[in-house]
Design a protein around this motif. Structure first.
Motif, PDB file in Angstrom:
ATOM      1  N   ARG A 297       0.849  -1.200   0.000  1.00 23.03           N
ATOM      2  CA  ARG A 297       0.000   0.000   0.000  1.00 23.03           C
ATOM      3  C   ARG A 297       0.877   1.240   0.000  1.00 23.03           C
ATOM      4  O   ARG A 297       1.964   1.249   0.569  1.00 23.03           O
ATOM      5  CB  ARG A 297      -0.883   0.014   1.247  1.00 23.03           C
ATOM      6  N   LYS A 298       0.355   2.295  -0.610  1.00 22.93           N
ATOM      7  CA  LYS A 298       1.108   3.551  -0.637  1.00 22.93           C
ATOM      8  C   LYS A 298       1.163   4.169   0.755  1.00 22.93           C
ATOM      9  O   LYS A 298       2.138   4.770   1.161  1.00 22.93           O
ATOM     10  CB  LYS A 298       0.461   4.519  -1.634  1.00 22.93           C
ATOM     11  N   THR A 299       0.066   4.035   1.489  1.00 17.61           N
ATOM     12  CA  THR A 299       0.023   4.508   2.873  1.00 17.61           C
ATOM     13  C   THR A 299      -0.716   3.464   3.689  1.00 17.61           C
ATOM     14  O   THR A 299      -1.444   2.642   3.155  1.00 17.61           O
ATOM     15  CB  THR A 299      -0.746   5.848   2.990  1.00 17.61           C
ATOM     16  N   MET A 300      -0.518   3.519   4.978  1.00 15.63           N
ATOM     17  CA  MET A 300      -1.259   2.585   5.830  1.00 15.63           C
ATOM     18  C   MET A 300      -1.379   3.175   7.215  1.00 15.63           C
ATOM     19  O   MET A 300      -0.421   3.681   7.783  1.00 15.63           O
ATOM     20  CB  MET A 300      -0.568   1.231   5.892  1.00 15.63           C
ATOM     21  N   GLU A 351      -8.477   3.444   7.365  1.00 16.99           N
ATOM     22  CA  GLU A 351      -7.855   2.201   6.921  1.00 16.99           C
ATOM     23  C   GLU A 351      -8.800   1.399   6.026  1.00 16.99           C
ATOM     24  O   GLU A 351      -8.366   0.795   5.041  1.00 16.99           O
ATOM     25  CB  GLU A 351      -7.411   1.332   8.101  1.00 16.99           C
ATOM     26  N   GLU A 354      -8.537   2.674   2.618  1.00 16.14           N
ATOM     27  CA  GLU A 354      -7.298   2.198   1.979  1.00 16.14           C
ATOM     28  C   GLU A 354      -7.458   0.749   1.501  1.00 16.14           C
ATOM     29  O   GLU A 354      -7.019   0.398   0.416  1.00 16.14           O
ATOM     30  CB  GLU A 354      -6.143   2.256   2.984  1.00 16.14           C
ATOM     31  N   ARG A 355      -8.084  -0.069   2.339  1.00 12.89           N
ATOM     32  CA  ARG A 355      -8.272  -1.485   1.990  1.00 12.89           C
ATOM     33  C   ARG A 355      -9.164  -1.621   0.757  1.00 12.89           C
ATOM     34  O   ARG A 355      -8.903  -2.451  -0.116  1.00 12.89           O
ATOM     35  CB  ARG A 355      -8.881  -2.235   3.170  1.00 12.89           C
ATOM     36  N   ARG A 357      -9.548   0.666  -1.643  1.00 11.78           N
ATOM     37  CA  ARG A 357      -8.779   1.148  -2.791  1.00 11.78           C
ATOM     38  C   ARG A 357      -7.807   0.055  -3.265  1.00 11.78           C
ATOM     39  O   ARG A 357      -7.678  -0.203  -4.461  1.00 11.78           O
ATOM     40  CB  ARG A 357      -7.997   2.414  -2.449  1.00 11.78           C
ATOM     41  N   ALA A 358      -7.128  -0.572  -2.295  1.00 13.38           N
ATOM     42  CA  ALA A 358      -6.141  -1.603  -2.628  1.00 13.38           C
ATOM     43  C   ALA A 358      -6.806  -2.801  -3.305  1.00 13.38           C
ATOM     44  O   ALA A 358      -6.237  -3.408  -4.214  1.00 13.38           O
ATOM     45  CB  ALA A 358      -5.407  -2.044  -1.359  1.00 13.38           C
TER      46      ALA A 358
END
Length: 361
Positions: A297-300, A351, A354-355, A357-358
């Motif tokens: 991931r780019k960020t987490m 988060e 992010e999950r 998106r990933a």
């Protein structure tokens, strides 16, 4: 996600859920505790998806019925009722789809576990130890609000109060999945009690949250463990009992050392120390898992990087800032009294985003 493929995937998960439920009633499975525990865990993980799938399936069927009625019905009153139902169901189905997409993303398998929470005073001397004590109070107040339980495994008190280090075990529902966001460096800006000039100082304490390893997670060879006993001691090094009840365990292959002196019984201290040792050995492998996830991931939000400065507590301004999500609030006194759920909720939302998106990349 196309509606048909989502329904077929949900149907497959429902069949798997029912099959696991059947397997768990098999006497052979019940007799094999390791297999039973694994199936029970999978059953619990599937349950929210299956329940959301049931609501989704019903809503999709009701929407189709309402559309058919609207297309074929001649009576205007009935058509209006069908139109209203369509208007209600379409956004509900959209929300259910988003909920299910999130539920279908593989979770961290450790989220449901209890946790070992350790707080250590960092840079700042006596003031860092005092701040570590403030964080201990904040977390224990939060734990009480959640209806969880905690017990102290070991502690080393600071000369001016607070703790150089304190380690506690927290038990309850999804403890690790909630507290894991607290791992990292917590920084405090305030006038220390020892400061006579009224100047604001910055000091820090580190927090580490580890998922507690269960007996089935790791096989410990007792021949690899050295056991030492010593007298438990209190503030100032005074002996609080004259029996050698405190336990120190050293895992020779890894060099990991844990100790427990909270209980008066040597046997109880040994059991607690062994639990913590198992957890720390398990977390050597778990740290690799976290690094692997973070690299994808780019960020987490929760990288497990304990050296990252995650939050600042500014006392002169009464401000809390979480640097990972640019979250700032001005209710420091309530926050330090354990009112930290809103911040954790924001971290969970970040988060989850992010999950999602990933998973779509």
């Amino acid at each position: 996600m196309a509606e048909n493929s989502l329904l077929s995937r949900l149907e497959g998960l429902k069949l798997k859920f029912e099959e696991i439920g059947q397997q768990m009633t098999d006497p052979e499975v019940i007799a094999d505790m390791k297999r039973f525990v694994a199936l029970n865990k999978e059953y619990k993980e599937l349950q929210p998806v299956v329940e959301a799938g049931g609501r989704y399936r019903t809503a999709v069927a009701n929407l189709q019925e309402a559309k058919d009625l609207y297309a074929t019905e001649k009576d205007e009153e009935m058509r209006e009722m069908a139109r209203q139902e369509i208007a209600e169901l379409e956004p509900r189905i959209g929300a259910l789809e988003e909920e299910i997409k999130l539920l279908l993303i593989p979770k961290d398998p450790q989220d449901e576990k209890n946790a070992i929470l350790e707080i250590r005073g960092g840079t700042g001397g006596d003031e860092a130890a005092i701040f570590a004590g403030d964080l201990f109070r904040m977390y224990t107040k939060y734990i009480e609000r959640k209806g969880w339980k905690y017990e102290v495994n070991s502690m080393s008190e600071g000369a001016a109060g607070g703790f150089k280090e304190v380690v506690l075990k927290v038990t309850g529902d999804s403890v690790y999945g909630t507290l894991k966001y607290e791992s990292g460096v917590h920084r405090v800006q305030r006038v220390p009690q020892t400061e006579t000039q009224g100047r604001v100082h910055t000091s820090a304490a580190s927090v580490a949250v580890l998922p507690e390893a269960e007996e089935f997670d790791i096989d410990l060879n007792m021949n690899d463990i050295r056991k030492d006993t010593f007298c438990a001691s209190g503030p100032g090094g005074q002996s609080v009992n004259t029996t050698y009840s405190a336990i120190r365990l050293t895992h020779i292959p890894t060099g990991i050392v844990v100790q427990c002196q909270d209980q008066k019984s040597q046997l109880k201290n040994f059991d607690k120390a062994l639990e913590e040792l198992r957890t720390r050995i398990f977390n050597l492998e778990y740290a690799k898992y976290l690094e692997e996830i973070a690299s994808k991931r780019k960020t987490m939000v929760s990288t497990g990087d304990r050296s990252a400065k995650i939050r600042t507590y500014n006392y002169p301004q009464g401000r809390i800032t979480d640097h990972r999500i640019n979250y700032t609030i001005y209710n420091l006194s309530a926050f330090m009294d354990g009112d930290i759920q809103d911040c954790i909720d924001h971290l969970i939302v970040a988060e989850n985003a992010e999950r999602l998106r990933a998973s779509e990349e």
